[in-house]
Design an enzyme around this catalytic site. Structure first.
Site, PDB file in Angstrom:
ATOM      1  CG  HIS A 284      50.369  47.356  38.719  1.00  0.00           C
ATOM      2  ND1 HIS A 284      49.670  48.512  38.327  1.00  0.00           N
ATOM      3  CD2 HIS A 284      51.185  48.062  39.788  1.00  0.00           C
ATOM      4  CE1 HIS A 284      49.622  49.246  38.591  1.00  0.00           C
ATOM      5  NE2 HIS A 284      50.424  49.430  39.607  1.00  0.00           N
ATOM      6  CG  HIS A 323      40.972  47.312  36.733  1.00  0.00           C
ATOM      7  ND1 HIS A 323      40.640  48.246  38.088  1.00  0.00           N
ATOM      8  CD2 HIS A 323      42.005  48.020  36.036  1.00  0.00           C
ATOM      9  CE1 HIS A 323      41.755  49.117  38.050  1.00  0.00           C
ATOM     10  NE2 HIS A 323      42.646  48.905  36.942  1.00  0.00           N
ATOM     11  CG  ASP A 379      48.385  46.878  30.966  1.00  0.00           C
ATOM     12  OD1 ASP A 379      49.008  47.812  30.658  1.00  0.00           O
ATOM     13  OD2 ASP A 379      48.006  46.533  32.386  1.00  0.00           O
TER      14      ASP A 379
HETATM   15  N1  CMC Z   1      41.374  36.091  33.497  1.00  0.00           N
HETATM   16  C1  CMC Z   1      40.272  35.087  34.048  1.00  0.00           C
HETATM   17  N2  CMC Z   1      39.639  35.289  35.122  1.00  0.00           N
HETATM   18  C2  CMC Z   1      39.621  36.373  36.007  1.00  0.00           C
HETATM   19  C3  CMC Z   1      40.823  37.200  35.445  1.00  0.00           C
HETATM   20  C4  CMC Z   1      41.303  37.079  34.155  1.00  0.00           C
HETATM   21  N3  CMC Z   1      42.248  37.997  33.670  1.00  0.00           N
HETATM   22  N4  CMC Z   1      40.769  38.620  36.412  1.00  0.00           N
HETATM   23  C5  CMC Z   1      40.050  38.158  37.290  1.00  0.00           C
HETATM   24  N5  CMC Z   1      39.339  36.685  37.230  1.00  0.00           N
HETATM   25  C6  CMC Z   1      38.398  36.047  37.881  1.00  0.00           C
HETATM   26  C7  CMC Z   1      39.061  35.409  39.107  1.00  0.00           C
HETATM   27  O1  CMC Z   1      39.451  34.008  39.054  1.00  0.00           O
HETATM   28  C8  CMC Z   1      37.998  35.350  40.127  1.00  0.00           C
HETATM   29  O2  CMC Z   1      37.238  34.159  40.017  1.00  0.00           O
HETATM   30  P1  CMC Z   1      36.469  33.631  41.056  1.00  0.00           P
HETATM   31  O3  CMC Z   1      35.423  34.465  41.594  1.00  0.00           O
HETATM   32  O4  CMC Z   1      35.776  32.507  40.197  1.00  0.00           O
HETATM   33  O5  CMC Z   1      37.292  33.069  41.738  1.00  0.00           O
HETATM   34  C9  CMC Z   1      37.300  36.693  39.829  1.00  0.00           C
HETATM   35  O6  CMC Z   1      37.463  36.956  38.524  1.00  0.00           O
HETATM   36  C10 CMC Z   1      37.606  37.963  40.612  1.00  0.00           C
HETATM   37  O7  CMC Z   1      39.032  38.237  40.343  1.00  0.00           O
HETATM   38  P2  CMC Z   1      39.996  38.664  41.405  1.00  0.00           P
HETATM   39  O8  CMC Z   1      41.376  38.053  40.905  1.00  0.00           O
HETATM   40  O9  CMC Z   1      39.468  38.267  42.810  1.00  0.00           O
HETATM   41  O10 CMC Z   1      39.957  40.103  41.115  1.00  0.00           O
HETATM   42  P3  CMC Z   1      41.231  41.293  41.663  1.00  0.00           P
HETATM   43  O11 CMC Z   1      40.174  42.525  41.959  1.00  0.00           O
HETATM   44  O12 CMC Z   1      41.831  40.734  42.770  1.00  0.00           O
HETATM   45  O13 CMC Z   1      42.084  41.080  40.518  1.00  0.00           O
HETATM   46  C11 CMC Z   1      43.291  41.747  38.359  1.00  0.00           C
HETATM   47  C12 CMC Z   1      42.324  42.123  39.555  1.00  0.00           C
HETATM   48  C13 CMC Z   1      43.550  42.832  37.578  1.00  0.00           C
HETATM   49  C14 CMC Z   1      44.574  41.493  39.293  1.00  0.00           C
HETATM   50  C15 CMC Z   1      42.728  40.512  37.727  1.00  0.00           C
HETATM   51  O14 CMC Z   1      41.700  40.820  37.156  1.00  0.00           O
HETATM   52  C16 CMC Z   1      43.779  39.976  36.781  1.00  0.00           C
HETATM   53  O15 CMC Z   1      44.793  39.342  37.283  1.00  0.00           O
HETATM   54  N6  CMC Z   1      43.724  40.402  35.489  1.00  0.00           N
HETATM   55  C17 CMC Z   1      45.028  40.099  34.637  1.00  0.00           C
HETATM   56  C18 CMC Z   1      46.013  40.761  34.726  1.00  0.00           C
HETATM   57  C19 CMC Z   1      46.013  42.270  34.197  1.00  0.00           C
HETATM   58  O16 CMC Z   1      45.371  42.507  33.236  1.00  0.00           O
HETATM   59  N7  CMC Z   1      46.249  43.227  34.886  1.00  0.00           N
HETATM   60  C20 CMC Z   1      46.376  44.595  34.689  1.00  0.00           C
HETATM   61  C21 CMC Z   1      45.319  45.490  35.195  1.00  0.00           C
HETATM   62  S1  CMC Z   1      44.940  46.970  34.674  1.00  0.00           S
HETATM   63  C22 CMC Z   1      46.548  47.947  34.665  1.00  0.00           C
HETATM   64  C23 CMC Z   1      46.964  48.250  35.909  1.00  0.00           C
HETATM   65  O17 CMC Z   1      46.079  49.124  36.644  1.00  0.00           O
HETATM   66  O18 CMC Z   1      47.750  47.797  36.428  1.00  0.00           O
END
Ligand code: CMC
Length: 440
Positions: A284, A323, A379
């Site tokens: 986050h 996201h 970010d």
């Molecule tokens: N790098 C590589 N792969 C990713 C990433 C990433 N940053 N984000 C998602 N994926 C992949 C994930 O491995 C999954 O792949 P698969 O379907 O093969 O298992 C797919 O994309 C869907 O990911 P998810 O984890 O199910 O998606 P989510 O909606 O639960 O997570 C997130 C959203 C923001 C936590 C995630 O994208 C992430 O960890 N990003 C990196 C951390 C980040 O930049 N966070 C800041 C968010 S914006 C500021 C805020 O609002 O806080």
């Protein structure tokens, strides 16, 4: 004949309007049900009456991480994640970032309309009058180790404010709530700056109320021996824009924490401390810090392809990408990327920008990221700007928390005022052991 579960439409459906419904047939019993649909949602509680027999508890929904559950009705922030649209109270984020100050936007988020000149003057005065902290707050902050992470200090100090303002627990009193809003918006930059100064062992700089909200924060962070801090106007404006972009983002993890903690009628300081704790995580608000550490680890543009390969093999994530809601370029990231040039014209160019641009270029062309709709989020570039402005990496999540306070408080107020509001209390699917006796 279908059994109608909700006999009367909700009060929100205008009289005479056609009721949209969902028809469900339970294959276990053969019974059919007709459930009202309102604003594209069905109420989970309407499913409770779908039972196999009198002993059955009734059907529940299962949604860990709230992937498809609306937890509230809200009129504050709208996001269309597919189209990359973000509106605060109906106003597009790019227009607000171009034309408004952070305090105008905070007012908008909290009270629903942009302030008039008089309202803005009064609001600014109220916030200014609450920028100072009690001397004991300062002493409390002194108690942290010299190397304490500023976000840990920030979270703890927010919670400690609850002991300075015990009347804040009267959360159902509008005047009391209003006073805590002024206090929290006024004091968060002071606490944030003191947390930073503490880590340097430098004396705290008291608020200078001649300056704007963002300028005053820069003064409390960076003033050394000069009698009056003279902020760089471009950098102060950039900070103001970053504050606007981070002010609210509907039901994200920390806002959900604020609403959830606040739903027990905990005071706003403890609720905000919980929200800030949720923000701290690297998935986050801690992501901006994680992006910078990732760019350091990559080291040079030449290492980008190997890093992307590792990410695709599941060895870590590309921080600042992806996201839960945006499946398109985060509109906040677009504004920040544009602003980076103006900031770097005033500061030294951040050498990590080259690595970030290369990462973005490669990722946006790569099937792995394209297929999963992973785009840069807020970010990805914000940390580069903060760093160029000389904010240390540890401070990045704190920088996110300062403006997000307005969003947390607006959402807290909306939650408390909702007639549907009850203490947040999810259900579970219990899959553990059945009742058994402790051996004799
Ligand atoms: N790098 C590589 N792969 C990713 C990433 C990433 N940053 N984000 C998602 N994926 C992949 C994930 O491995 C999954 O792949 P698969 O379907 O093969 O298992 C797919 O994309 C869907 O990911 P998810 O984890 O199910 O998606 P989510 O909606 O639960 O997570 C997130 C959203 C923001 C936590 C995630 O994208 C992430 O960890 N990003 C990196 C951390 C980040 O930049 N966070 C800041 C968010 S914006 C500021 C805020 O609002 O806080």
């Amino acid at each position: 004949m279908p059994t109608t579960i909700a006999e009367k439409p909700s009060a929100e459906v205008p009289a005479g309007a056609a009721l949209e419904t969902l028809k469900i047939t339970d294959s276990r019993t053969g019974k059919s049900y007709e459930i009202p649909i309102e604003h594209g949602t069905v109420k989970a509680i309407d499913l409770r009456q779908i039972k196999t027999g009198p002993e059955d508890f009734g059907l529940m929904t299962y949604d860990p991480a709230f992937m498809n559950t609306a937890s509230c009705r809200s009129k504050i922030t709208f996001i269309d994640g597919e189209k990359g649209i973000l509106l605060y109270r109906g106003y597009p984020i790019d227009q607000l970032a171009e034309k408004c100050s952070y305090l105008q936007v905070a007012y908008l988020i909290l009270y629903g309309e942009l302030p008039t000149v008089t309202q803005l003057h009064e609001w600014t005065e109220h916030v200014r009058m609450h920028t100072f902290v009690h001397e004991n707050v300062k002493r409390l902050m002194d108690g942290f180790r010299y190397d304490a992470h500023p976000m840990g200090i920030f979270v703890s100090t927010l919670a400690a404010l609850s002991t300075f303002y015990p009347e804040a627990k009267n959360v159902l009193d509008a005047d009391t709530r209003q006073k805590q809003v002024w206090r929290l918006i006024g004091k968060v930059p002071t606490i944030a700056a003191f947390a930073y100064r503490h880590s340097l062992g430098m004396p705290y700089v008291y608020p200078d109320n001649d300056l704007t909200y963002a300028e005053n924060f820069l003064s409390m962070m960076f003033r050394v021996a000069e009698s009056k801090y003279r902020p760089n106007r471009v950098l102060a404006r950039a900070l103001e824009v970053l504050f606007i972009l981070h002010a609210d983002h509907e039901q994200n993890c920390s806002t959900n924490a604020m609403r959830s903690i606040g739903s027990s009628q905990s005071d706003p300081y403890c609720s905000a401390a919980g929200a800030a704790a949720a923000l701290y995580g690297p998935l986050h608000g801690g992501a901006n810090e994680a992006v910078l550490r990732m760019l350091d680890e990559i080291g040079s543009k030449a290492n980008v392809p190997a890093f992307v390969r590792d990410v695709k093999e599941g060895k870590g994530r590309l921080m600042g990408f992806g996201h839960r809601v945006y499946k398109n370029y985060d509109p906040r990231a677009k504004i920040i990327k544009r602003m980076a040039d103006e900031v770097f014209a005033e500061t030294e160019k951040n050498p990590k920008l080259e690595i970030a641009l290369e990462l973005e270029r490669i990722a946006l062309e790569d099937e792995y990221f394209v297929k999963r709709k992973l785009y840069p989020n807020v970010d990805f570039y914000s940390g580069l700007i903060y760093q160029a402005m000389k904010f240390p990496v540890d401070m990045f999540p704190v920088m996110f928390a300062i403006p997000r306070m307005s969003g947390w408080l607006a959402q807290w107020e909306e939650m408390l005022m909702s007639p549907e509001q009850k203490i947040a209390r999810p259900r579970q699917m219990y899959l553990g052991a059945q009742r058994r006796n402790v051996p004799a």
